[in-house]
Design a protein around this motif. Structure first.
Motif, PDB file in Angstrom:
ATOM      1  N   ASP A   1      81.687 -28.090  22.531  1.00  0.00           N
ATOM      2  CA  ASP A   1      83.173 -27.108  21.976  1.00  0.00           C
ATOM      3  C   ASP A   1      84.592 -27.636  22.299  1.00  0.00           C
ATOM      4  O   ASP A   1      84.928 -28.065  21.534  1.00  0.00           O
ATOM      5  N   GLU A   2      84.598 -28.538  23.816  1.00  0.00           N
ATOM      6  CA  GLU A   2      85.862 -29.326  23.732  1.00  0.00           C
ATOM      7  C   GLU A   2      85.594 -31.167  24.869  1.00  0.00           C
ATOM      8  O   GLU A   2      84.459 -30.141  25.845  1.00  0.00           O
ATOM      9  N   VAL A   3      86.825 -31.740  24.690  1.00  0.00           N
ATOM     10  CA  VAL A   3      86.198 -32.569  26.202  1.00  0.00           C
ATOM     11  C   VAL A   3      88.288 -32.610  26.796  1.00  0.00           C
ATOM     12  O   VAL A   3      88.434 -32.297  26.119  1.00  0.00           O
ATOM     13  N   VAL A   4      87.886 -32.650  27.796  1.00  0.00           N
ATOM     14  CA  VAL A   4      89.248 -31.691  28.541  1.00  0.00           C
ATOM     15  C   VAL A   4      89.726 -33.415  29.491  1.00  0.00           C
ATOM     16  O   VAL A   4      88.642 -33.221  30.640  1.00  0.00           O
TER      17      VAL A   4
ATOM     18  N   ALA B   1      77.699 -34.316  37.757  1.00  0.00           N
ATOM     19  CA  ALA B   1      78.036 -32.015  37.879  1.00  0.00           C
ATOM     20  C   ALA B   1      78.340 -31.099  37.232  1.00  0.00           C
ATOM     21  O   ALA B   1      78.752 -31.458  35.567  1.00  0.00           O
ATOM     22  N   ILE B   2      77.699 -30.226  37.403  1.00  0.00           N
ATOM     23  CA  ILE B   2      77.225 -28.673  36.268  1.00  0.00           C
ATOM     24  C   ILE B   2      78.036 -28.168  36.352  1.00  0.00           C
ATOM     25  O   ILE B   2      77.701 -26.995  37.889  1.00  0.00           O
TER      26      ILE B   2
ATOM     27  N   GLU C   1      78.517 -17.892  28.035  1.00  0.00           N
ATOM     28  CA  GLU C   1      78.210 -18.645  27.848  1.00  0.00           C
ATOM     29  C   GLU C   1      78.462 -20.094  27.191  1.00  0.00           C
ATOM     30  O   GLU C   1      77.486 -21.226  26.575  1.00  0.00           O
ATOM     31  N   LYS C   2      79.491 -20.501  27.929  1.00  0.00           N
ATOM     32  CA  LYS C   2      79.320 -21.908  28.353  1.00  0.00           C
ATOM     33  C   LYS C   2      78.828 -23.216  29.498  1.00  0.00           C
ATOM     34  O   LYS C   2      78.822 -22.364  30.601  1.00  0.00           O
TER      35      LYS C   2
ATOM     36  N   THR D   1      83.058 -31.921  30.160  1.00  0.00           N
ATOM     37  CA  THR D   1      82.847 -31.519  28.445  1.00  0.00           C
ATOM     38  C   THR D   1      82.575 -29.882  28.131  1.00  0.00           C
ATOM     39  O   THR D   1      81.872 -29.408  29.113  1.00  0.00           O
ATOM     40  N   VAL D   2      82.583 -29.327  27.663  1.00  0.00           N
ATOM     41  CA  VAL D   2      82.143 -28.153  27.921  1.00  0.00           C
ATOM     42  C   VAL D   2      81.615 -27.375  26.419  1.00  0.00           C
ATOM     43  O   VAL D   2      82.026 -28.165  25.683  1.00  0.00           O
ATOM     44  N   PHE D   3      80.200 -27.507  26.397  1.00  0.00           N
ATOM     45  CA  PHE D   3      79.387 -27.220  25.715  1.00  0.00           C
ATOM     46  C   PHE D   3      79.229 -25.353  25.431  1.00  0.00           C
ATOM     47  O   PHE D   3      79.435 -24.848  26.421  1.00  0.00           O
TER      48      PHE D   3
END
Length: 521
Positions: free
Chosen positions: A52-55, A381-382, A387-388, A400-402
């Motif tokens: 979705d995005e990388v911050v 870490a996760i 839903e993300k 990183t956002v999935f």
């Protein structure tokens, strides 16, 4: 039977379409999407998540920390980027993320969009105010609605429980340290790397030099003991050494290497209070992931070796960098829907399982030679929110956002119903899953369960046979046999009677046709 054939025909007919869309889907992501079939072979699969995005720190607004006019000001030397960040935690009641920014010796507080709203490099009320390499954290909420933050302050040899009074002020509430008078704690050091707390306020810390399990403290700081130790992995060398010990002398025994438990790397706690642990040591299969009850026992398997498999089932070479990786599980998080998301440090992959440990998706990748979004260098870490899925990289210094794909949403809907035992309700979404991905093994399991519950035993047998589920196949076959006998009982009895009468008549006729002996009596 007819329904199974129809479903399979649709799946086969969609094969060419699936293969094309699978390649196209994987082309949209910087990794190959795959799953495992009933024979534990890796096969192409539709992607359940997409980037979705990388911050990075600049997108979080970390430059505010060095601005003297900003309310979040820490110091003019405060870095505007992450450095070796090693943990991330989401607190649902506050709807906030907290990050252990290890290299910068600070704790960051982010809103749901990953914008900075607080930062802490000291803790008030402690003899040691400055943090030193904080590597783990856990957050809950006080009765007054303030964040209660547990920090594994590694190099300061402590766990700190502190209240976030403001956006920049942490006040110590309790410190958890090694006590010299405890005969149970025999390690010479206490440098906690991860921390969590249960509903009773007990605190658990991972310490790399401790192999007896997590170090457990009472809420008041008293050392209680150890929790959830892993078992010694049974290898050929371990077995040989155990046999040799039966015959060795005292001198030989003293010179042998000790077989010790492998310490776990990280843990998480679900909404029901069960603690899940993950073991990072490469090639560790025993107790790789566990679900522990309050007594510290693995409720998935408490008697024999761990029958559940986590991570890649075979050595896997990525197409992106042509490297072969061994599974090295480093962190896990339990999603809101109770799915288990396990992060593999070596391959950069996330393995998502349902509560019955069925593999749902594999996504993510490691690529140390590229900054491509969705690949990692040091995935530390996760975390999850709705839903993300969020992964923090300690070398790329970003998050990183999935987000869930349409196919992922479809599988989750079916899998949630399946886990709840609502097999009939799950039937339609499972069929839709198969129409998009004909190799999705779990869908055949779900359709088999639905057919079994509906009394379509022959159809259920076909699904279970395809899924290589011998246990449920035998169950369906038993019901099918009983139903067959019940339905055709009268016909079977009549046929048996006819056969018996025929045999009797044949014997009578045969006896009458038998010639008499000459000169006999």
């Amino acid at each position: 039977m007819n329904k199974f054939k129809k479903t399979l025909s649709i799946v086969l007919a969609a094969g060419l379409v699936f293969s094309t869309t699978a390649v196209a889907a994987s082309a949209d992501e910087p990794y190959v999407s795959y799953n495992y079939d009933a024979w534990n072979d890796a096969i192409p699969s539709q992607s359940g998540y997409r980037v979705d995005e990388v911050v990075a720190g600049s997108s979080m607004g970390l430059d505010r920390l060095s601005d003297p006019d900003d309310e979040l000001f820490l110091s003019e030397a405060a870095s505007d980027s992450l450095s070796g960040a090693s943990d991330i935690y989401y607190e649902s009641e506050l709807d906030e993320f907290w990050v252990a920014d290890t290299g910068n010796n600070r704790i960051l507080r982010l809103d749901a969009d990953l914008n900075i709203i607080g930062a802490y490099d000291t803790v008030s009320g402690s003899d040691t105010e400055n943090f030193s390499s904080p590597t783990g954290l856990y957050v809950t909420v006080t009765d007054d609605g303030l964040p209660l933050v547990y920090i594994a302050d590694t190099s300061n040899a402590r766990v700190v429980r502190a209240i976030a009074e403001t956006a920049t002020l942490l006040t110590v509430d309790q410190e958890f340290v090694k006590t010299e008078d405890s005969a149970l704690y025999t390690s010479s050091t206490f440098n906690p790397t991860k921390v969590l707390a249960d509903g009773s306020g007990n605190v658990y810390a991972v310490e790399s030099s401790v192999t007896q399990g997590a170090v457990e403290f009472a809420s008041d700081g008293e050392f209680k003991g150890f929790y959830g130790a892993n078992r010694v992995e049974v290898t050929a060398a371990v077995v040989a050494q155990r046999v040799w010990r039966m015959f060795a002398s005292n001198e030989q025994l003293a010179s042998m290497e000790r077989n010790v438990n492998v310490e776990f790397a990280n843990f998480d706690i679900d909404s029901e209070g069960f603690i899940y642990t993950v073991t990072e040591a490469a090639n560790t299969s025993t107790d790789a992931v566990k679900k522990l009850n309050p007594a510290g026992y693995n409720i998935w398997d408490t008697t024999t070796g761990n029958e559940y498999k986590f991570g890649d089932l075979v050595d896997f070479t990525t197409a992106e960098v042509d490297e072969s990786f061994e599974t090295r599980l480093t962190d896990l998080v339990i999603s809101d829907n109770m799915n288990i998301n396990v992060l593999d440090y070596e391959s950069g992959r996330i393995f998502q399982y349902d509560q019955e440990n069925n593999l749902l998706f594999v996504f993510g990748s490691k690529n140390s030679t590229s900054d491509q979004e969705g690949t990692f260098t040091a995935p530390n870490a996760i975390e999850s929110r709705g839903e993300k899925i969020y992964v923090i990289d300690g070398k790329k210094n970003d998050i990183t956002v999935f987000t869930e794909t349409q196919f992922g949403k479809m599988v989750h809907e079916a899998a949630d119903l399946y886990t709840e035992g609502k097999y009939e309700e799950a039937q339609e979404p499972w069929e839709e899953v198969l129409s998009r991905d004909g190799g999705y093994w779990m869908a055949y399991m779900g359709l088999g369960k639905a057919a079994l519950n509906e009394g379509n035993y022959e159809e259920a047998m076909d699904y279970f046979e395809y899924a290589e589920d011998n246990e449920n196949y035998d169950k369906a076959y038993q019901y099918y046999r009983e139903e067959f006998l019940s339905r055709h009982f009268t016909a079977i009895i009549v046929i048996l009677l006819i056969i018996i009468v025929a045999i009797v008549v044949w014997r009578i006729i045969a006896r009458r046709k038998k010639p008499k002996k000459k000169g006999g009596k």
